[in-house]
Design a protein around this motif. Structure first.
Motif, PDB file in Angstrom:
ATOM      1  N   ALA A  31       0.806  -1.239  -0.033  1.00 32.11           N
ATOM      2  CA  ALA A  31      -0.048  -0.009  -0.110  1.00 32.11           C
ATOM      3  C   ALA A  31       0.749   1.283  -0.045  1.00 32.11           C
ATOM      4  O   ALA A  31       0.303   2.496   0.193  1.00 32.11           O
ATOM      5  CB  ALA A  31      -0.919   0.003   1.281  1.00 32.11           C
ATOM      6  N   LEU A  32       2.202   0.911  -0.047  1.00 34.06           N
ATOM      7  CA  LEU A  32       2.992   2.443   0.158  1.00 34.06           C
ATOM      8  C   LEU A  32       2.937   3.063  -1.029  1.00 34.06           C
ATOM      9  O   LEU A  32       3.271   4.333  -0.983  1.00 34.06           O
ATOM     10  CB  LEU A  32       4.554   1.963   0.192  1.00 34.06           C
ATOM     11  CG  LEU A  32       4.640   1.416   1.638  1.00 34.06           C
ATOM     12  CD1 LEU A  32       6.078   0.750   1.981  1.00 34.06           C
ATOM     13  CD2 LEU A  32       4.851   2.242   2.754  1.00 34.06           C
ATOM     14  N   GLY A  33       2.430   2.503  -2.406  1.00 35.43           N
ATOM     15  CA  GLY A  33       2.436   3.483  -3.480  1.00 35.43           C
ATOM     16  C   GLY A  33       1.125   4.103  -3.650  1.00 35.43           C
ATOM     17  O   GLY A  33       0.975   4.967  -4.811  1.00 35.43           O
ATOM     18  N   ALA A  34       0.106   4.000  -2.667  1.00 31.36           N
ATOM     19  CA  ALA A  34      -1.223   4.606  -3.077  1.00 31.36           C
ATOM     20  C   ALA A  34      -1.168   6.076  -2.905  1.00 31.36           C
ATOM     21  O   ALA A  34      -0.366   6.507  -2.176  1.00 31.36           O
ATOM     22  CB  ALA A  34      -2.128   4.133  -1.780  1.00 31.36           C
ATOM     23  N   ASP A  35      -2.012   6.610  -3.689  1.00 36.41           N
ATOM     24  CA  ASP A  35      -2.147   7.944  -3.966  1.00 36.41           C
ATOM     25  C   ASP A  35      -2.699   8.620  -2.662  1.00 36.41           C
ATOM     26  O   ASP A  35      -1.872   9.365  -2.236  1.00 36.41           O
ATOM     27  CB  ASP A  35      -2.996   8.504  -4.917  1.00 36.41           C
ATOM     28  CG  ASP A  35      -2.216   8.458  -6.440  1.00 36.41           C
ATOM     29  OD1 ASP A  35      -0.914   8.472  -6.129  1.00 36.41           O
ATOM     30  OD2 ASP A  35      -2.930   8.429  -7.440  1.00 36.41           O
TER      31      ASP A  35
END
Lengths: 382, 124
Positions: free
Chosen positions: A351-355
Protein backbone atom coordinates in the motif's frame (compact mmCIF):
# COMPACT_ATOMS: atom_id res chain seq x y z
CA UNK A 1 -17.36 17.23 27.62
CA UNK A 2 -15.13 14.25 28.26
CA UNK A 3 -12.39 12.13 26.80
CA UNK A 4 -9.29 14.02 27.80
CA UNK A 5 -6.62 12.20 29.74
CA UNK A 6 -7.03 12.68 33.47
CA UNK A 7 -5.20 15.68 34.82
CA UNK A 8 -3.25 14.85 37.91
CA UNK A 9 -3.03 17.56 40.48
CA UNK A 10 -2.67 14.91 43.17
CA UNK A 11 0.57 13.02 43.12
CA UNK A 12 0.63 9.28 43.55
CA UNK A 13 3.50 8.65 45.91
CA UNK A 14 5.25 6.18 43.67
CA UNK A 15 5.99 8.83 41.01
CA UNK A 16 9.58 9.98 40.91
CA UNK A 17 10.55 13.64 40.64
CA UNK A 18 13.45 15.33 38.94
CA UNK A 19 15.53 17.83 40.95
CA UNK A 20 13.64 20.62 39.14
CA UNK A 21 10.16 19.52 40.26
CA UNK A 22 9.76 22.44 42.65
CA UNK A 23 10.71 24.93 39.96
CA UNK A 24 8.19 23.45 37.52
CA UNK A 25 5.41 23.65 40.10
CA UNK A 26 6.39 27.22 41.01
CA UNK A 27 6.35 28.17 37.33
CA UNK A 28 2.73 27.02 37.10
CA UNK A 29 3.41 23.90 35.05
CA UNK A 30 0.74 21.29 34.59
CA UNK A 31 2.35 18.12 35.95
CA UNK A 32 1.42 14.68 34.66
CA UNK A 33 2.71 11.13 35.14
CA UNK A 34 5.19 10.15 32.44
CA UNK A 35 7.44 7.09 32.46
CA UNK A 36 7.20 6.81 36.23
CA UNK A 37 7.97 10.49 36.81
CA UNK A 38 5.79 13.47 37.54
CA UNK A 39 6.76 15.77 34.65
CA UNK A 40 5.63 19.12 33.26
CA UNK A 41 3.42 18.67 30.18
CA UNK A 42 3.08 22.42 29.66
CA UNK A 43 3.75 25.76 31.32
CA UNK A 44 2.03 28.49 29.28
CA UNK A 45 0.52 26.41 26.52
CA UNK A 46 1.72 23.76 24.10
CA UNK A 47 1.35 25.86 20.93
CA UNK A 48 3.10 28.89 22.44
CA UNK A 49 5.96 26.73 23.74
CA UNK A 50 6.27 24.90 20.42
CA UNK A 51 6.45 28.11 18.40
CA UNK A 52 8.85 29.75 20.83
CA UNK A 53 11.23 26.80 20.41
CA UNK A 54 11.12 27.10 16.61
CA UNK A 55 11.75 30.87 16.80
CA UNK A 56 13.95 31.38 19.89
CA UNK A 57 15.03 28.88 22.54
CA UNK A 58 13.02 26.34 24.52
CA UNK A 59 14.34 24.97 27.83
CA UNK A 60 13.44 21.35 28.63
CA UNK A 61 13.97 19.31 31.78
CA UNK A 62 14.78 15.84 30.48
CA UNK A 63 16.38 14.59 33.69
CA UNK A 64 14.02 11.60 33.68
CA UNK A 65 16.08 10.10 30.85
CA UNK A 66 18.52 7.36 31.77
CA UNK A 67 22.23 8.16 31.75
CA UNK A 68 24.92 5.55 32.24
CA UNK A 69 28.61 5.02 31.70
CA UNK A 70 29.96 2.04 29.84
CA UNK A 71 33.48 1.50 31.14
CA UNK A 72 36.14 -0.56 29.44
CA UNK A 73 39.94 -0.71 29.44
CA UNK A 74 40.10 1.29 26.20
CA UNK A 75 37.77 2.55 23.46
CA UNK A 76 38.29 -0.49 21.27
CA UNK A 77 37.16 -2.88 23.99
CA UNK A 78 34.18 -0.75 25.10
CA UNK A 79 33.04 -0.22 21.50
CA UNK A 80 33.42 -3.87 20.64
CA UNK A 81 31.30 -4.86 23.66
CA UNK A 82 28.53 -2.41 22.76
CA UNK A 83 28.59 -3.40 19.08
CA UNK A 84 27.49 -6.91 20.01
CA UNK A 85 24.18 -5.37 21.13
CA UNK A 86 23.63 -2.52 18.62
CA UNK A 87 23.93 -2.33 14.81
CA UNK A 88 25.70 1.06 14.73
CA UNK A 89 29.35 1.88 14.19
CA UNK A 90 30.71 2.61 17.64
CA UNK A 91 34.31 1.59 16.93
CA UNK A 92 34.90 4.52 14.56
CA UNK A 93 33.33 7.07 16.89
CA UNK A 94 35.94 9.79 17.39
CA UNK A 95 36.65 11.41 20.76
CA UNK A 96 34.07 14.13 21.37
CA UNK A 97 31.49 12.69 18.97
CA UNK A 98 28.12 11.03 19.53
CA UNK A 99 25.88 8.73 17.54
CA UNK A 100 22.26 7.56 17.54
CA UNK A 101 21.85 3.80 17.70
CA UNK A 102 19.47 1.01 18.69
CA UNK A 103 19.55 -1.71 21.29
CA UNK A 104 18.24 -4.81 19.49
CA UNK A 105 16.85 -8.14 20.63
CA UNK A 106 17.68 -11.46 18.95
CA UNK A 107 14.68 -11.07 16.62
CA UNK A 108 15.93 -7.68 15.44
CA UNK A 109 13.25 -5.81 17.42
CA UNK A 110 14.13 -2.55 19.12
CA UNK A 111 14.63 -2.72 22.89
CA UNK A 112 15.38 1.01 22.95
CA UNK A 113 16.88 3.83 20.93
CA UNK A 114 19.78 5.67 22.51
CA UNK A 115 22.60 8.16 22.14
CA UNK A 116 26.18 6.99 22.58
CA UNK A 117 28.83 9.58 23.29
CA UNK A 118 32.61 9.21 23.41
CA UNK A 119 34.23 11.77 25.73
CA UNK A 120 36.69 14.18 24.09
CA UNK A 121 39.13 13.84 26.97
CA UNK A 122 41.82 11.25 26.10
CA UNK A 123 42.15 10.43 29.81
CA UNK A 124 38.65 8.97 29.65
CA UNK A 125 39.45 6.62 26.78
CA UNK A 126 37.36 3.48 27.25
CA UNK A 127 34.33 5.38 28.58
CA UNK A 128 31.09 5.74 26.62
CA UNK A 129 28.17 7.83 27.92
CA UNK A 130 24.77 6.39 27.08
CA UNK A 131 21.46 8.31 27.17
CA UNK A 132 18.38 6.09 27.02
CA UNK A 133 14.61 6.54 27.35
CA UNK A 134 13.18 7.02 30.85
CA UNK A 135 10.59 4.28 30.48
CA UNK A 136 13.21 1.81 29.27
CA UNK A 137 16.21 2.47 31.50
CA UNK A 138 15.66 -0.47 33.85
CA UNK A 139 15.17 -2.87 30.92
CA UNK A 140 18.14 -1.43 29.03
CA UNK A 141 20.56 -1.43 31.95
CA UNK A 142 19.68 -5.02 32.90
CA UNK A 143 20.02 -6.10 29.27
CA UNK A 144 23.40 -4.42 28.88
CA UNK A 145 24.83 -5.45 32.25
CA UNK A 146 24.07 -9.13 31.74
CA UNK A 147 25.69 -9.22 28.29
CA UNK A 148 28.94 -7.34 28.73
CA UNK A 149 32.20 -9.28 28.60
CA UNK A 150 34.68 -9.40 31.47
CA UNK A 151 36.52 -6.09 31.79
CA UNK A 152 33.64 -3.94 30.52
CA UNK A 153 30.90 -2.80 32.90
CA UNK A 154 27.87 -0.56 32.96
CA UNK A 155 27.52 2.06 35.69
CA UNK A 156 24.15 3.86 35.75
CA UNK A 157 24.42 7.53 36.66
CA UNK A 158 21.10 8.25 38.41
CA UNK A 159 22.46 11.42 40.01
CA UNK A 160 23.07 13.11 36.67
CA UNK A 161 20.40 15.54 35.47
CA UNK A 162 19.85 16.55 31.84
CA UNK A 163 18.60 19.77 30.29
CA UNK A 164 17.93 20.51 26.64
CA UNK A 165 18.09 23.97 25.09
CA UNK A 166 16.56 23.88 21.63
CA UNK A 167 15.93 26.49 18.97
CA UNK A 168 17.79 29.00 16.80
CA UNK A 169 18.78 31.22 19.76
CA UNK A 170 20.29 28.31 21.74
CA UNK A 171 23.93 28.93 20.80
CA UNK A 172 23.62 32.62 21.63
CA UNK A 173 22.08 31.83 25.00
CA UNK A 174 24.70 29.24 25.96
CA UNK A 175 27.64 31.39 24.89
CA UNK A 176 27.14 33.29 28.16
CA UNK A 177 28.00 30.12 30.12
CA UNK A 178 31.08 29.22 28.10
CA UNK A 179 32.62 30.94 25.09
CA UNK A 180 33.44 27.64 23.33
CA UNK A 181 29.91 26.24 23.25
CA UNK A 182 28.90 27.96 20.02
CA UNK A 183 31.81 26.31 18.19
CA UNK A 184 30.54 22.77 18.79
CA UNK A 185 29.51 20.93 15.62
CA UNK A 186 26.25 19.00 15.30
CA UNK A 187 26.58 15.73 17.29
CA UNK A 188 29.76 16.93 18.98
CA UNK A 189 30.24 16.54 22.74
CA UNK A 190 32.57 18.38 25.07
CA UNK A 191 33.19 18.51 28.80
CA UNK A 192 33.22 22.16 29.85
CA UNK A 193 33.30 24.18 33.07
CA UNK A 194 30.21 26.38 32.80
CA UNK A 195 30.16 29.77 34.54
CA UNK A 196 28.18 29.57 37.77
CA UNK A 197 27.56 25.84 37.41
CA UNK A 198 30.79 23.89 37.10
CA UNK A 199 31.64 20.79 35.09
CA UNK A 200 29.10 19.74 32.49
CA UNK A 201 28.94 17.54 29.43
CA UNK A 202 27.53 19.60 26.59
CA UNK A 203 26.41 18.06 23.31
CA UNK A 204 25.03 19.78 20.22
CA UNK A 205 22.01 17.56 19.71
CA UNK A 206 18.34 17.31 20.50
CA UNK A 207 14.88 16.07 19.69
CA UNK A 208 13.14 18.98 18.00
CA UNK A 209 14.71 19.25 14.53
CA UNK A 210 16.21 22.60 15.56
CA UNK A 211 19.75 23.55 16.40
CA UNK A 212 20.25 22.93 20.10
CA UNK A 213 22.17 21.46 22.97
CA UNK A 214 21.80 18.94 25.76
CA UNK A 215 23.65 19.54 29.01
CA UNK A 216 24.37 16.84 31.55
CA UNK A 217 25.19 18.06 35.06
CA UNK A 218 25.01 16.60 38.58
CA UNK A 219 21.60 16.78 40.29
CA UNK A 220 22.83 19.31 42.82
CA UNK A 221 23.93 21.75 40.07
CA UNK A 222 20.96 21.55 37.72
CA UNK A 223 18.86 24.07 39.65
CA UNK A 224 21.51 26.73 39.20
CA UNK A 225 21.86 25.89 35.52
CA UNK A 226 18.07 26.01 35.01
CA UNK A 227 17.86 29.40 36.77
CA UNK A 228 20.70 30.89 34.71
CA UNK A 229 19.11 29.74 31.46
CA UNK A 230 15.53 30.62 32.38
CA UNK A 231 16.63 34.16 33.26
CA UNK A 232 17.55 34.81 29.61
CA UNK A 233 14.72 36.63 27.84
CA UNK A 234 15.21 34.45 24.74
CA UNK A 235 14.41 31.33 26.78
CA UNK A 236 11.01 29.83 27.66
CA UNK A 237 10.50 26.61 29.63
CA UNK A 238 8.86 23.95 27.47
CA UNK A 239 6.97 20.86 28.60
CA UNK A 240 6.52 17.36 27.25
CA UNK A 241 3.50 18.40 25.17
CA UNK A 242 5.52 20.63 22.85
CA UNK A 243 8.46 18.22 23.01
CA UNK A 244 6.15 15.68 21.39
CA UNK A 245 4.72 18.02 18.72
CA UNK A 246 8.24 19.26 17.87
CA UNK A 247 9.68 15.74 17.45
CA UNK A 248 6.63 14.61 15.46
CA UNK A 249 7.04 17.49 13.01
CA UNK A 250 10.75 16.61 12.83
CA UNK A 251 9.81 13.02 11.89
CA UNK A 252 11.68 11.52 14.86
CA UNK A 253 10.72 8.20 16.43
CA UNK A 254 9.36 7.95 19.97
CA UNK A 255 9.91 4.66 21.78
CA UNK A 256 6.63 2.90 22.57
CA UNK A 257 5.03 4.57 19.54
CA UNK A 258 7.16 4.14 16.41
CA UNK A 259 9.53 1.68 18.06
CA UNK A 260 8.99 -1.45 20.14
CA UNK A 261 10.40 -4.95 20.58
CA UNK A 262 8.60 -6.26 17.48
CA UNK A 263 9.68 -3.46 15.16
CA UNK A 264 12.92 -3.69 13.19
CA UNK A 265 15.15 -0.73 12.31
CA UNK A 266 14.35 -1.32 8.63
CA UNK A 267 10.60 -1.20 9.21
CA UNK A 268 11.20 2.01 11.17
CA UNK A 269 13.08 3.53 8.20
CA UNK A 270 16.24 3.73 10.31
CA UNK A 271 18.40 1.89 7.73
CA UNK A 272 20.90 4.76 7.95
CA UNK A 273 21.84 3.71 11.49
CA UNK A 274 23.40 0.48 10.14
CA UNK A 275 26.63 1.23 8.26
CA UNK A 276 28.20 -0.89 5.54
CA UNK A 277 30.77 -2.52 7.81
CA UNK A 278 28.09 -3.87 10.14
CA UNK A 279 25.88 -5.05 7.26
CA UNK A 280 28.78 -6.93 5.69
CA UNK A 281 29.76 -8.51 8.99
CA UNK A 282 26.16 -9.23 10.01
CA UNK A 283 27.38 -9.32 13.60
CA UNK A 284 24.50 -7.70 15.51
CA UNK A 285 21.35 -9.15 17.13
CA UNK A 286 18.61 -10.01 14.66
CA UNK A 287 20.99 -9.73 11.69
CA UNK A 288 19.27 -12.47 9.61
CA UNK A 289 15.91 -10.66 9.66
CA UNK A 290 17.43 -7.21 9.26
CA UNK A 291 19.69 -8.17 6.34
CA UNK A 292 16.78 -9.92 4.65
CA UNK A 293 14.63 -6.80 5.06
CA UNK A 294 17.41 -4.64 3.63
CA UNK A 295 17.64 -6.93 0.60
CA UNK A 296 13.95 -7.61 0.00
CA UNK A 297 12.24 -4.67 1.66
CA UNK A 298 10.31 -4.92 4.94
CA UNK A 299 6.66 -6.04 5.02
CA UNK A 300 5.65 -2.63 6.44
CA UNK A 301 7.37 0.71 6.66
CA UNK A 302 7.18 3.82 8.82
CA UNK A 303 5.90 6.77 6.80
CA UNK A 304 4.76 10.36 7.23
CA UNK A 305 1.03 10.92 6.73
CA UNK A 306 -0.53 14.28 5.93
CA UNK A 307 -4.31 14.35 6.33
CA UNK A 308 -6.00 16.43 3.62
CA UNK A 309 -8.75 17.72 5.88
CA UNK A 310 -8.59 19.31 9.28
CA UNK A 311 -9.52 16.36 11.46
CA UNK A 312 -6.69 14.92 13.53
CA UNK A 313 -5.78 11.23 13.41
CA UNK A 314 -4.13 10.13 16.63
CA UNK A 315 -2.16 7.11 17.76
CA UNK A 316 -4.06 3.88 17.14
CA UNK A 317 -6.11 5.15 14.19
CA UNK A 318 -6.49 2.50 11.47
CA UNK A 319 -5.04 3.20 8.04
CA UNK A 320 -7.21 1.85 5.23
CA UNK A 321 -7.12 1.55 1.49
CA UNK A 322 -10.80 1.29 0.62
CA UNK A 323 -12.17 -1.29 3.05
CA UNK A 324 -8.82 -2.98 3.62
CA UNK A 325 -6.80 -2.20 6.75
CA UNK A 326 -3.23 -1.53 5.59
CA UNK A 327 -1.66 0.04 8.65
CA UNK A 328 -1.88 1.95 11.89
CA UNK A 329 -1.05 5.46 13.07
CA UNK A 330 1.68 5.42 15.73
CA UNK A 331 1.84 9.18 16.44
CA UNK A 332 -0.58 11.84 15.32
CA UNK A 333 -1.54 15.32 16.33
CA UNK A 334 -1.66 18.94 15.40
CA UNK A 335 1.61 20.37 14.12
CA UNK A 336 1.69 24.08 14.95
CA UNK A 337 4.55 24.79 12.51
CA UNK A 338 3.14 22.46 9.84
CA UNK A 339 -0.15 24.34 10.22
CA UNK A 340 -2.37 21.30 10.51
CA UNK A 341 -2.70 17.65 11.32
CA UNK A 342 0.41 15.48 10.94
CA UNK A 343 0.95 11.79 11.65
CA UNK A 344 3.39 8.92 11.39
CA UNK A 345 2.43 5.31 11.06
CA UNK A 346 3.19 1.92 9.60
CA UNK A 347 1.84 1.01 6.17
CA UNK A 348 2.09 -2.45 4.57
CA UNK A 349 4.47 -2.75 1.65
CA UNK A 350 1.83 -3.17 -1.07
CA UNK A 351 0.00 0.00 0.00
CA UNK A 352 3.06 2.29 0.10
CA UNK A 353 2.45 3.42 -3.50
CA UNK A 354 -1.17 4.45 -2.96
CA UNK A 355 -2.06 8.04 -3.88
CA UNK A 356 -4.27 8.45 -0.88
CA UNK A 357 -5.08 6.30 2.11
CA UNK A 358 -7.83 6.79 4.68
CA UNK A 359 -7.17 7.38 8.36
CA UNK A 360 -10.14 6.31 10.44
CA UNK A 361 -11.06 9.08 12.87
CA UNK A 362 -14.14 8.45 15.03
CA UNK A 363 -15.45 5.95 12.50
CA UNK A 364 -15.06 8.31 9.55
CA UNK A 365 -12.48 8.09 6.78
CA UNK A 366 -10.10 11.06 6.64
CA UNK A 367 -8.08 10.99 3.39
CA UNK A 368 -4.33 11.38 3.85
CA UNK A 369 -1.24 11.28 1.64
CA UNK A 370 2.03 9.52 2.34
CA UNK A 371 4.62 12.28 2.51
CA UNK A 372 8.40 12.41 3.01
CA UNK A 373 9.60 13.14 6.55
CA UNK A 374 10.24 15.51 8.22
CA UNK A 375 7.14 17.71 8.09
CA UNK A 376 9.25 20.72 9.08
CA UNK A 377 12.81 20.87 7.68
CA UNK A 378 15.62 20.14 10.13
CA UNK A 379 17.76 23.16 10.96
CA UNK A 380 20.71 21.51 12.67
CA UNK A 381 24.02 23.37 12.85
CA UNK A 382 26.18 22.12 9.98
CA UNK B 1 -31.78 34.69 30.17
CA UNK B 2 -30.17 32.13 32.44
CA UNK B 3 -27.04 30.06 32.05
CA UNK B 4 -26.98 26.50 33.33
CA UNK B 5 -24.08 24.06 33.50
CA UNK B 6 -23.61 20.30 33.04
CA UNK B 7 -21.26 18.18 35.09
CA UNK B 8 -19.40 17.48 31.83
CA UNK B 9 -18.50 21.18 31.63
CA UNK B 10 -20.93 22.38 28.99
CA UNK B 11 -22.86 25.62 29.46
CA UNK B 12 -26.41 26.19 28.19
CA UNK B 13 -27.90 29.65 27.70
CA UNK B 14 -31.64 29.69 27.06
CA UNK B 15 -33.57 32.34 25.12
CA UNK B 16 -37.18 31.34 24.61
CA UNK B 17 -37.19 27.84 23.14
CA UNK B 18 -33.63 27.94 21.88
CA UNK B 19 -30.58 26.94 23.92
CA UNK B 20 -27.03 27.94 22.98
CA UNK B 21 -24.39 25.41 24.06
CA UNK B 22 -20.64 25.75 24.56
CA UNK B 23 -17.90 24.46 26.83
CA UNK B 24 -16.93 26.32 29.98
CA UNK B 25 -13.88 28.46 30.56
CA UNK B 26 -12.67 25.80 33.00
CA UNK B 27 -13.04 23.14 30.30
CA UNK B 28 -11.03 25.08 27.72
CA UNK B 29 -8.30 25.69 30.31
CA UNK B 30 -8.09 21.95 30.91
CA UNK B 31 -7.97 21.21 27.18
CA UNK B 32 -5.32 23.74 26.27
CA UNK B 33 -4.98 25.07 22.75
CA UNK B 34 -8.05 24.10 20.72
CA UNK B 35 -7.06 23.30 17.13
CA UNK B 36 -10.17 21.71 15.60
CA UNK B 37 -13.89 21.57 16.33
CA UNK B 38 -16.25 19.08 14.70
CA UNK B 39 -19.83 20.40 14.77
CA UNK B 40 -23.13 18.57 14.30
CA UNK B 41 -25.36 18.95 11.24
CA UNK B 42 -28.21 21.43 11.42
CA UNK B 43 -31.54 19.61 11.57
CA UNK B 44 -30.20 16.68 13.57
CA UNK B 45 -32.26 15.63 16.58
CA UNK B 46 -30.25 14.82 19.67
CA UNK B 47 -31.12 13.36 23.05
CA UNK B 48 -29.67 14.52 26.33
CA UNK B 49 -26.28 12.84 26.80
CA UNK B 50 -25.64 12.16 23.09
CA UNK B 51 -22.23 12.94 21.64
CA UNK B 52 -22.85 15.99 19.49
CA UNK B 53 -19.53 17.62 18.80
CA UNK B 54 -15.82 16.97 19.18
CA UNK B 55 -13.23 19.44 20.36
CA UNK B 56 -9.61 18.66 19.59
CA UNK B 57 -6.77 20.26 21.48
CA UNK B 58 -3.11 19.70 20.75
CA UNK B 59 -3.21 17.03 23.45
CA UNK B 60 -6.37 15.05 22.78
CA UNK B 61 -9.87 14.81 21.37
CA UNK B 62 -12.84 15.29 23.68
CA UNK B 63 -16.52 14.72 23.04
CA UNK B 64 -19.11 17.40 23.71
CA UNK B 65 -22.44 15.96 24.89
CA UNK B 66 -25.90 17.42 24.45
CA UNK B 67 -26.76 18.76 27.92
CA UNK B 68 -30.45 18.84 26.92
CA UNK B 69 -32.53 17.21 24.16
CA UNK B 70 -33.68 18.99 21.01
CA UNK B 71 -33.08 19.76 17.36
CA UNK B 72 -29.88 21.43 16.21
CA UNK B 73 -30.91 24.73 14.59
CA UNK B 74 -27.56 26.48 14.14
CA UNK B 75 -23.83 25.78 14.53
CA UNK B 76 -20.96 28.21 15.02
CA UNK B 77 -19.27 28.00 11.62
CA UNK B 78 -16.67 30.56 12.71
CA UNK B 79 -14.99 27.85 14.79
CA UNK B 80 -14.00 25.93 11.65
CA UNK B 81 -11.60 28.67 10.62
CA UNK B 82 -10.80 29.93 14.10
CA UNK B 83 -11.01 27.11 16.64
CA UNK B 84 -8.91 29.19 19.04
CA UNK B 85 -12.06 31.27 19.72
CA UNK B 86 -12.95 28.48 22.15
CA UNK B 87 -9.89 29.39 24.22
CA UNK B 88 -10.28 33.14 23.81
CA UNK B 89 -13.98 33.38 24.67
CA UNK B 90 -15.45 30.02 25.69
CA UNK B 91 -18.57 31.56 27.21
CA UNK B 92 -19.25 33.88 24.27
CA UNK B 93 -17.90 33.77 20.70
CA UNK B 94 -16.68 30.22 21.28
CA UNK B 95 -20.22 28.74 21.41
CA UNK B 96 -20.71 25.43 19.60
CA UNK B 97 -24.36 25.00 18.58
CA UNK B 98 -27.95 26.09 19.21
CA UNK B 99 -30.79 23.66 19.69
CA UNK B 100 -34.55 23.98 19.94
CA UNK B 101 -35.52 22.43 23.28
CA UNK B 102 -37.81 19.42 23.15
CA UNK B 103 -38.20 19.20 26.92
CA UNK B 104 -37.54 22.41 28.83
CA UNK B 105 -37.87 20.58 32.13
CA UNK B 106 -34.45 18.97 31.50
CA UNK B 107 -32.91 22.34 32.30
CA UNK B 108 -33.86 21.90 35.92
CA UNK B 109 -31.42 19.02 36.30
CA UNK B 110 -28.51 21.27 35.28
CA UNK B 111 -26.49 23.33 37.71
CA UNK B 112 -26.62 27.06 38.30
CA UNK B 113 -23.41 29.05 38.40
CA UNK B 114 -22.79 28.60 42.12
CA UNK B 115 -23.36 24.85 41.97
CA UNK B 116 -21.10 24.52 38.92
CA UNK B 117 -18.36 26.47 40.65
CA UNK B 118 -18.54 24.06 43.58
CA UNK B 119 -18.47 21.12 41.12
CA UNK B 120 -15.26 22.44 39.52
CA UNK B 121 -13.63 22.98 42.90
CA UNK B 122 -14.53 19.45 43.94
CA UNK B 123 -13.02 18.06 40.74
CA UNK B 124 -9.80 20.07 40.92
Amino acid sequence: MAGQPPETSSTPEDLKRTPLHGRHAAAGAKLVPFAGYEMPVQYRGIVAEHQWTREKAGLFDVSHMGQALLLGPDHEAAAKALETLVPGDIASLKPGRMRYTLLLNEEGGVIDDLMVMRPADRDRDGTLLLVVNAARKDVDFAHLSSRLPAGVRLTPAPSLALLAVQGPASAGVLRALHPDIASLAFMEARELALDGVGQAIVTRSGYTGEDGFEISVPDDKVGELWDLLAADERVMPVGLGARDSLRLEAGLCLYGHELDETTSPIEADLDWTIPKRRREAGDFPGAPRILREIAEGPSRRRVGLKPEGRSIAREGAEIRRGEEVVGIVTSGGFGPSAGGAVAMGYVSRDALGADTLDLVVRGKAAPARIVPLPFVPHRYAR
Amino acid sequence: MTTRYSKDHEWVRVEGEVATVGITTYAQEQLGDVVFVELPEVGKTVAKGDEVAVVESVKAASEVYAPVSGEIVETNGALEGEPAKVNADAAGEGWFFKLRLSDASELEALMDEAAYKAHVEAEA
